[in-house]
Design a protein around this motif. Structure first.
Motif, PDB file in Angstrom:
ATOM      1  N   GLN A 226      58.420  35.052  59.866  1.00 37.66           N
ATOM      2  CA  GLN A 226      57.294  34.147  60.098  1.00 37.66           C
ATOM      3  C   GLN A 226      57.059  33.257  58.866  1.00 37.66           C
ATOM      4  OE1 GLN A 226      56.427  37.754  61.028  1.00 37.66           O
ATOM      5  NE2 GLN A 226      57.640  37.161  62.774  1.00 37.66           N
ATOM      6  N   GLY A 227      55.819  32.781  58.673  1.00 37.40           N
ATOM      7  CA  GLY A 227      55.596  31.856  57.554  1.00 37.40           C
ATOM      8  C   GLY A 227      54.203  32.008  56.980  1.00 37.40           C
ATOM      9  N   THR A 228      53.978  31.336  55.848  1.00 36.10           N
ATOM     10  CA  THR A 228      52.712  31.460  55.116  1.00 36.10           C
ATOM     11  C   THR A 228      51.483  31.182  55.987  1.00 36.10           C
ATOM     12  OG1 THR A 228      53.866  30.702  53.158  1.00 36.10           O
ATOM     13  CG2 THR A 228      51.465  30.576  53.098  1.00 36.10           C
ATOM     14  N   GLN A 229      51.591  30.154  56.830  1.00 35.38           N
ATOM     15  CA  GLN A 229      50.386  29.775  57.607  1.00 35.38           C
ATOM     16  C   GLN A 229      50.147  30.756  58.757  1.00 35.38           C
ATOM     17  OE1 GLN A 229      49.060  27.788  55.745  1.00 35.38           O
ATOM     18  NE2 GLN A 229      50.884  26.997  54.702  1.00 35.38           N
ATOM     19  N   LEU A 230      51.042  31.731  58.931  1.00 32.37           N
ATOM     20  CA  LEU A 230      50.832  32.788  59.938  1.00 32.37           C
ATOM     21  C   LEU A 230      50.424  34.097  59.279  1.00 32.37           C
ATOM     22  CD1 LEU A 230      53.888  32.117  62.313  1.00 32.37           C
ATOM     23  CD2 LEU A 230      51.485  31.694  62.844  1.00 32.37           C
ATOM     24  N   ASP A 231      50.207  34.073  57.968  1.00 30.06           N
ATOM     25  CA  ASP A 231      49.829  35.298  57.251  1.00 30.06           C
ATOM     26  C   ASP A 231      48.460  35.801  57.732  1.00 30.06           C
ATOM     27  OD1 ASP A 231      50.320  36.985  54.617  1.00 30.06           O
ATOM     28  OD2 ASP A 231      48.213  36.392  54.616  1.00 30.06           O
ATOM     29  N   ILE A 232      48.335  37.102  57.857  1.00 32.20           N
ATOM     30  CA  ILE A 232      47.098  37.695  58.387  1.00 32.20           C
ATOM     31  C   ILE A 232      45.878  37.395  57.503  1.00 32.20           C
ATOM     32  CG2 ILE A 232      47.684  39.942  57.310  1.00 32.20           C
ATOM     33  CD1 ILE A 232      45.828  39.748  60.610  1.00 32.20           C
ATOM     34  N   ASP A 233      46.083  37.291  56.187  1.00 31.39           N
ATOM     35  CA  ASP A 233      44.948  37.036  55.290  1.00 31.39           C
ATOM     36  C   ASP A 233      44.803  35.567  54.900  1.00 31.39           C
ATOM     37  OD1 ASP A 233      43.896  39.752  54.713  1.00 31.39           O
ATOM     38  OD2 ASP A 233      45.950  40.083  54.042  1.00 31.39           O
ATOM     39  N   HIS A 234      45.920  34.875  54.777  1.00 32.06           N
ATOM     40  CA  HIS A 234      45.869  33.519  54.219  1.00 32.06           C
ATOM     41  C   HIS A 234      46.271  32.438  55.208  1.00 32.06           C
ATOM     42  CE1 HIS A 234      45.025  35.040  50.213  1.00 32.06           C
ATOM     43  NE2 HIS A 234      45.840  36.034  50.526  1.00 32.06           N
ATOM     44  N   GLY A 235      46.591  32.831  56.429  1.00 35.26           N
ATOM     45  CA  GLY A 235      47.012  31.861  57.438  1.00 35.26           C
ATOM     46  C   GLY A 235      45.821  31.281  58.180  1.00 35.26           C
ATOM     47  N   THR A 236      46.130  30.588  59.282  1.00 36.47           N
ATOM     48  CA  THR A 236      45.110  29.893  60.055  1.00 36.47           C
ATOM     49  C   THR A 236      44.477  30.867  61.057  1.00 36.47           C
ATOM     50  OG1 THR A 236      46.929  29.132  61.460  1.00 36.47           O
ATOM     51  CG2 THR A 236      46.127  27.612  59.780  1.00 36.47           C
ATOM     52  N   TYR A 237      43.790  31.857  60.501  1.00 41.89           N
ATOM     53  CA  TYR A 237      43.174  32.933  61.281  1.00 41.89           C
ATOM     54  C   TYR A 237      42.202  32.376  62.313  1.00 41.89           C
ATOM     55  CZ  TYR A 237      41.215  37.537  62.198  1.00 41.89           C
ATOM     56  OH  TYR A 237      40.847  38.708  62.794  1.00 41.89           O
ATOM     57  N   PRO A 238      42.153  32.845  63.549  1.00 37.90           N
ATOM     58  CA  PRO A 238      42.878  34.000  64.099  1.00 37.90           C
ATOM     59  C   PRO A 238      44.273  33.674  64.651  1.00 37.90           C
ATOM     60  CG  PRO A 238      41.386  33.167  65.762  1.00 37.90           C
ATOM     61  CD  PRO A 238      41.214  32.284  64.540  1.00 37.90           C
ATOM     62  N   PHE A 239      44.725  32.421  64.481  1.00 39.61           N
ATOM     63  CA  PHE A 239      46.019  32.047  65.066  1.00 39.61           C
ATOM     64  C   PHE A 239      47.141  32.383  64.083  1.00 39.61           C
ATOM     65  CE2 PHE A 239      42.713  29.314  66.842  1.00 39.61           C
ATOM     66  CZ  PHE A 239      42.768  29.772  68.158  1.00 39.61           C
ATOM     67  N   VAL A 240      47.318  33.640  63.874  1.00 36.96           N
ATOM     68  CA  VAL A 240      48.248  34.169  62.879  1.00 36.96           C
ATOM     69  C   VAL A 240      48.968  35.385  63.466  1.00 36.96           C
ATOM     70  CG1 VAL A 240      46.859  33.421  60.895  1.00 36.96           C
ATOM     71  CG2 VAL A 240      46.408  35.658  61.918  1.00 36.96           C
ATOM     72  N   THR A 241      49.910  35.896  62.720  1.00 36.10           N
ATOM     73  CA  THR A 241      50.513  37.162  63.116  1.00 36.10           C
ATOM     74  C   THR A 241      49.750  38.288  62.401  1.00 36.10           C
ATOM     75  OG1 THR A 241      52.592  38.337  63.477  1.00 36.10           O
ATOM     76  CG2 THR A 241      52.366  37.194  61.348  1.00 36.10           C
ATOM     77  N   SER A 242      50.211  39.518  62.505  1.00 34.89           N
ATOM     78  CA  SER A 242      49.397  40.651  62.033  1.00 34.89           C
ATOM     79  C   SER A 242      49.932  41.277  60.759  1.00 34.89           C
ATOM     80  CB  SER A 242      49.319  41.705  63.137  1.00 34.89           C
ATOM     81  OG  SER A 242      48.775  41.115  64.296  1.00 34.89           O
ATOM     82  N   SER A 243      50.770  40.549  60.027  1.00 37.47           N
ATOM     83  CA  SER A 243      51.324  41.130  58.801  1.00 37.47           C
ATOM     84  C   SER A 243      51.224  40.134  57.649  1.00 37.47           C
ATOM     85  CB  SER A 243      52.783  41.556  59.028  1.00 37.47           C
ATOM     86  OG  SER A 243      53.585  40.421  59.299  1.00 37.47           O
ATOM     87  N   THR A 244      51.618  40.616  56.465  1.00 40.03           N
ATOM     88  CA  THR A 244      51.585  39.786  55.261  1.00 40.03           C
ATOM     89  C   THR A 244      52.916  39.078  55.109  1.00 40.03           C
ATOM     90  OG1 THR A 244      50.088  41.339  54.235  1.00 40.03           O
ATOM     91  CG2 THR A 244      51.240  39.851  52.757  1.00 40.03           C
ATOM     92  N   THR A 245      52.887  37.771  55.307  1.00 45.51           N
ATOM     93  CA  THR A 245      54.146  37.011  55.309  1.00 45.51           C
ATOM     94  C   THR A 245      54.454  36.407  53.943  1.00 45.51           C
ATOM     95  OG1 THR A 245      52.976  35.009  55.968  1.00 45.51           O
ATOM     96  CG2 THR A 245      53.810  36.388  57.737  1.00 45.51           C
ATOM     97  N   LEU A 246      53.575  36.609  52.970  1.00 46.02           N
ATOM     98  CA  LEU A 246      53.782  36.063  51.622  1.00 46.02           C
ATOM     99  C   LEU A 246      54.796  36.915  50.864  1.00 46.02           C
ATOM    100  CD1 LEU A 246      50.030  35.533  50.633  1.00 46.02           C
ATOM    101  CD2 LEU A 246      51.516  34.040  51.965  1.00 46.02           C
ATOM    102  N   SER A 247      55.244  36.426  49.719  1.00 46.53           N
ATOM    103  CA  SER A 247      56.205  37.197  48.919  1.00 46.53           C
ATOM    104  C   SER A 247      55.618  38.555  48.551  1.00 46.53           C
ATOM    105  CB  SER A 247      56.605  36.432  47.658  1.00 46.53           C
ATOM    106  OG  SER A 247      55.457  36.174  46.871  1.00 46.53           O
ATOM    107  N   GLY A 248      54.305  38.586  48.297  1.00 46.07           N
ATOM    108  CA  GLY A 248      53.638  39.849  47.957  1.00 46.07           C
ATOM    109  C   GLY A 248      53.789  40.902  49.032  1.00 46.07           C
ATOM    110  N   GLY A 249      54.045  40.479  50.266  1.00 46.33           N
ATOM    111  CA  GLY A 249      54.247  41.432  51.362  1.00 46.33           C
ATOM    112  C   GLY A 249      55.447  42.331  51.106  1.00 46.33           C
ATOM    113  N   ALA A 250      56.392  41.845  50.303  1.00 43.92           N
ATOM    114  CA  ALA A 250      57.576  42.666  49.998  1.00 43.92           C
ATOM    115  C   ALA A 250      57.176  43.867  49.147  1.00 43.92           C
ATOM    116  CB  ALA A 250      58.642  41.834  49.292  1.00 43.92           C
TER     117      ALA A 250
END
Ligand code: IMP
Length: 432
Positions: A226-250
């Motif tokens: 996925q991508g940054t704008q779909l990140d659960i915390d930093h994306g375009t909530y609520p139109f996001v996915t349910s995980s951390t898509t940022l590098s920190g998610g690793a």
């Protein structure tokens, strides 16, 4: 030893499959750390196209190890199907080369049913436009401690007691709210048996695989989905996915310490224009004919769902925001070739909101929906660029666009993809 993380800087579908495959050549281990089979990574190798949803894209290189980390949600049937389909095409996937974390959560049939029922529930509910793969409900169960993990597939009694508990609430919802048939424990137990038989040898300690690789000084590639704008915390909530898509998610999802990642490279994927699937604001969206032309030129239909993607100009505000959030050290620009012959090109370098100019995306989607992009215009190009292997091979129109992209997005170029094949790439940096 080097760690490289590849993350999407837009709304997903940036072409991560090809780039991960390319970088895998220098990696010893490739790790998925979040998401599930909502991802769809398309790779073209030797003229043959592969669409992978769960198995890390690096698997197409013989001898590389791959891991599905703790933060991933796994639909066992999809994983089995993918392993078998790869084997049928001569790509070896064995427990020696692929480890599936025993702590990764399982997407159960009732997660898919719930995802679909919510999306179809009609008036009164927010429709997200999910991929329908059960991703959100699986992550919900993980957070509420009702999830089943891959390791549970190997422990029949524990599986049965946890599954019994998990379906209590679901069945009440299914019966009372959605009018759906109840999940039955016997059926789930039968599935467990089949899944354990097929996947048992692959289930193990992905964290230990990673730790050993790091201790041995190996090169590790982290494959974001996925991508940054779909990140659960930093994306375009609520139109996001349910995980951390940022590098920190690793760090959370795979278990790599932030310091290790920080000493490595973070490659941000940028498609040369913007696409989005599902609902939610999209400031640079092109309505009508222009959007349709881009969709056809880029074959912008979902790898996972086949849905037509919404298309628009490159949004450097979105990418700049991703650069800041993930610490992106360089950019991989993909699908530059798609822009050939589309006339003048535009990149949004800022947004205008209530008389102010914004350099970064606002957090709230109501504000985002009111933002007007401030565009910079570029001449475009008509030449075939697929044979370019150095920046100097590119026509001046394409160079001008890349210069503008680099300046507006705020990170240097690391590579530019000029066609779907592995070789159709301008490499500007070595990663391992
Ligand atoms: P979910 O991840 O299936 O719950 O979907 C949530 C949102 O993320 C929807 O807008 C999907 O279209 C979007 N989405 C999920 N995975 C991907 C992907 O791999 N590429 C692009 N969009 C995605």
């Amino acid at each position: 030893m080097t760690c490289v993380a590849v993350v999407g800087s837009q709304w997903g579908d940036e072409g991560k499959g090809k780039v991960v495959d390319l970088l895998s050549e220098g990696a010893d281990l490739v790790v998925r750390f979040q998401g599930g089979n909502n991802a769809g990574h398309t790779l073209v190798v030797g003229g043959e196209s592969y669409a992978l949803h769960l198995v890390p894209s690096g698997i197409l290189h013989p001898g590389k190890a791959a891991a599905i980390g703790n933060g991933v949600v796994v639909d066992p049937d999809v994983l089995i199907g993918e392993i078998e389909a790869l084997a049928a095409r001569g790509v070896e996937v064995s427990p020696r080369t692929l480890t599936v974390s025993s702590a990764a959560h399982v997407i159960m049939p009732y997660h898919r049913a719930l995802d679909a029922a919510r999306e179809a529930a009609g008036p009164g509910r927010v429709v997200i436009g999910t991929t329908g793969r059960g991703i959100g409900p699986a992550y919900e169960d993980k957070a509420s401690r009702q999830g089943l993990r891959m390791g549970d597939l190997l422990l029949p009694e524990r599986f049965a007691s946890r599954a019994r508990s998990a379906i209590l609430e679901k069945n009440a919802l299914f019966a009372n709210l959605y009018g759906l048939p109840e999940a039955r424990l016997e059926e789930l137990e039968a599935l467990r048996g089949r899944w354990a038989e097929k996947l048992g040898p692959y289930i193990g300690d992905a964290r230990a695989v990673l730790r050993e690789a790091l201790l041995a000084g190996k090169n590790v590639l982290f494959e974001g989905a996925q991508g940054t704008q779909l990140d659960i915390d930093h994306g375009t909530y609520p139109f996001v996915t349910s995980s951390t898509t940022l590098s920190g998610g690793a760090c959370g999802g795979a278990g790599v310490p932030p310091g290790e990642l920080g000493r490595g490279k973070i490659l941000g994927l940028v498609k040369a224009y913007t696409t989005r699937v599902g609902e939610g604001p999209f400031p640079t969206e092109l309505a009508g004919g222009q959007g349709d032309r881009l969709r056809e030129a880029g074959r912008e239909y979902g790898t996972t769902t086949g849905r037509p993607r919404r298309c628009g100009h490159l949004d450097a505000v979105a990418v700049r925001t991703a650069v800041a959030l993930s610490g992106i050290s360089s950019l991989a620009v993909t699908k530059l070739d798609v822009l050939r012959g589309l006339g003048a090109l535009r990149i949004a370098g800022a947004y205008r909101l209530d008389g102010a100019e914004l350099a970064y995306m606002p957090q709230d989607i109501s504000d985002l929906a009111r933002c007007e992009p401030v565009y910079r215009e570029f001449g475009g190009f008509t030449e075939d660029i697929s044979r370019a292997r150095r920046l100097s091979d590119l026509p001046s129109g394409a160079r001008g666009y890349l210069d503008g992209l680099e300046e507006l997005c705020g990170a240097p170029l690391g590579l530019v993809s000029v066609g779907p094949e592995r070789g159709e790439t301008v490499m500007l940096e070595s990663f391992f």
